[in-house]
Design an enzyme around this catalytic site. Structure first.
Site, PDB file in Angstrom:
ATOM      1  CD  GLN A 196     -20.902 -27.311  16.351  1.00 47.51           C
ATOM      2  OE1 GLN A 196     -19.664 -27.447  16.912  1.00 47.51           O
ATOM      3  NE2 GLN A 196     -21.820 -27.100  16.796  1.00 47.51           N
ATOM      4  N   GLY A 197     -21.604 -29.642  11.753  1.00 46.35           N
ATOM      5  CA  GLY A 197     -22.209 -29.113  10.611  1.00 46.35           C
ATOM      6  C   GLY A 197     -23.697 -28.682  11.003  1.00 46.35           C
ATOM      7  CE1 TYR A 198     -25.006 -29.710  15.350  1.00 44.36           C
ATOM      8  CE2 TYR A 198     -25.447 -28.030  17.033  1.00 44.36           C
ATOM      9  CZ  TYR A 198     -25.225 -29.415  16.790  1.00 44.36           C
ATOM     10  OH  TYR A 198     -25.356 -30.350  17.913  1.00 44.36           O
ATOM     11  CB  SER A 199     -23.842 -22.288  11.075  1.00 42.22           C
ATOM     12  OG  SER A 199     -23.910 -22.204  12.328  1.00 42.22           O
ATOM     13  CB  SER A 228     -14.104 -24.538  12.923  1.00 41.16           C
ATOM     14  OG  SER A 228     -14.890 -23.318  13.265  1.00 41.16           O
ATOM     15  CD  GLU A 288     -20.195 -24.923  21.753  1.00 44.74           C
ATOM     16  OE1 GLU A 288     -19.427 -24.515  20.793  1.00 44.74           O
ATOM     17  OE2 GLU A 288     -21.193 -24.741  21.645  1.00 44.74           O
ATOM     18  CB  SER A 333     -25.900 -13.357  17.236  1.00 42.08           C
ATOM     19  OG  SER A 333     -27.453 -13.367  17.519  1.00 42.08           O
ATOM     20  CG  ASN A 334     -23.499 -11.024  22.326  1.00 47.61           C
ATOM     21  OD1 ASN A 334     -22.788 -12.145  22.189  1.00 47.61           O
ATOM     22  ND2 ASN A 334     -22.810  -9.826  22.502  1.00 47.61           N
TER      23      ASN A 334
END
Length: 398
Positions: free
Chosen positions: A131-134, A168, A251, A376-377
């Site tokens: 997955q190429g997101y971040s 990942s 997801e 993030s939270n």
């Protein structure tokens, strides 16, 4: 909210459990309870062969429609499959990003040509995805991506330049779905595209990132004039945000119940160690174990509520789904803290490098990342406020 399963569903449960018991043997026996979060480096080649073994038995992509090669299982049967898979201690899936994210997205948003090109490799377990997101400056804030894609009319290809991070299994993957800007002057969620990019090509460099656990399951990925064909953009230029958000809805689908069974396996290990070393007689530890058990049940009931709703086939999230990431990541982090406290002082000591971590030591170190990756939270709370509670992005001061 549906809390029970039919007689037919229970027969399906028996079929799944029997197949797993018969096949998690021989070379695959050593894979039991391996390859989960923090342990993704374990037995990579054997787990790739396990993916193909699952495919031979018809146990990949069980929820995909039959016309796309899946079993067309109901929501209830998909839940059962993931639960029994985790209960059997079957290994962490190296094909889960393709099966659970890339595939459903291509089915929902892709063209027939894209479906014919990419779905068979996912079904057979022979082609893996990442997955190429971040990006370094766009982690939880996905709308801030800087990676660019320009169309080369002479080559009839998209040319991609930029960097992704925390990718990942990029070192094991054949393809990556990449969010990139098709309009260099665009900002935020506008002007994005969703691309299907082959990893084994000039212009794609993968650099492992060593974690605190000593392993390197995720990576930096650099795109330097990497290319994909004109037909490898999902949707139109500018549709990238819509497709990306649809993917995030997939997801948080039925695999969440399987994730919770893995959590149950971890909690069972915490309880086993506590009984073994006497920590189960500590009233505070007992209270924390009881709290973890109760909250895991709450997590399950919320997931069943979420799955009983009317989510669209485009992966759009209900309000129940908005709270899931925040809840499970905080719970899992607390479980890691409980695990190391159950291990006692000796659990915080290792003799010398290279360190050999126990299952609970690895759990404690890895779960520090849970409240960061995937949003993030802090970002999750903003999303709940804006999309769930429909609060204005900026407060209106009087």
């Amino acid at each position: 909210m549906k809390l029970s399963f039919s007689a037919e569903d229970e027969r399906f449960r028996t079929e799944v459990a029997d197949w797993l018991a018969a096949n998690l043997t021989g070379e695959f026996a050593k894979l039991k309870f391996r390859g989960g979060p923090g342990d993704e480096h374990s037995f990579p080649e054997e787990r790739k062969r396990w993916e193909q073994k699952l495919a031979e038995g018809g146990w990949t992509c069980v929820g995909w429609p039959q016309q796309h090669g899946g079993r067309g299982c109901s929501i209830e049967q998909q839940v059962i499959f993931f639960e029994e898979y985790a209960r059997a201690g079957a290994p962490g899936r190296v094909g889960h990003i393709g099966e659970g994210l890339a595939g459903p997205t291509i089915i929902a948003f892709g063209t027939p040509e894209q479906q014919a090109k990419y779905l068979p490799g996912i079904l057979s377990g022979t082609e893996l995805w990442c997955q190429g997101y971040s990006e370094p400056g766009a982690g939880s804030d996905l709308a801030n991506v800087k990676t660019k894609a320009r169309f080369d009319t002479e080559r009839n290809q998209w040319v991609i330049n930029g960097q992704k991070v925390w990718t990942s299994l990029a070192h094991e993957s054949d393809y990556c779905f990449v969010i990139a800007r098709t309009d260099p002057d665009s900002v935020a969620h506008k002007g994005l595209g969703f691309f299907l990019v082959k990893m084994d090509q000039p212009g794609v460099e993968v650099r492992p990132i060593e974690q605190i656990t000593g392993t390197s399951e995720f990576n930096e990925v650099f795109f330097d004039d990497a290319v994909c064909d004109a037909g490898d953009i999902v949707g139109e230029p500018g549709d990238g945000w819509k497709v990306a958000m649809g993917l995030l809805g997939f997801e948080r689908g039925v695999s969440t119940l399987g994730q919770q069974m893995q959590f149950q396996n971890e909690l069972d290990e915490v309880i086993r160690v506590a009984k073994e070393n006497g920590k189960d007689r500590d009233p505070v530890i007992r209270q924390r174990i009881a709290k973890a058990h109760a909250e895991l049940k709450i997590m399950r009931y919320n997931s069943l509520r979420m799955l009983s709703g009317q989510s669209g086939s485009d992966g759009s999230l209900q309000r129940e789904g908005l709270i899931y990431k925040l809840f499970w990541s905080t719970w899992h982090r607390s479980l890691g803290e409980l695990a190391i406290d159950v291990c006692g002082q000796l659990g915080q000591l290792l003799e010398a490098a290279p360190y050999e971590l126990t299952r609970l030591q690895s759990l404690f170190l890895f779960v520090r990342s849970d409240t960061i990756y995937g949003g993030s939270n802090q970002i999750q709370r903003n999303i709940i406020a804006e999309r769930g509670l429909e609060m204005p992005r900026e407060p209106k001061w009087r």
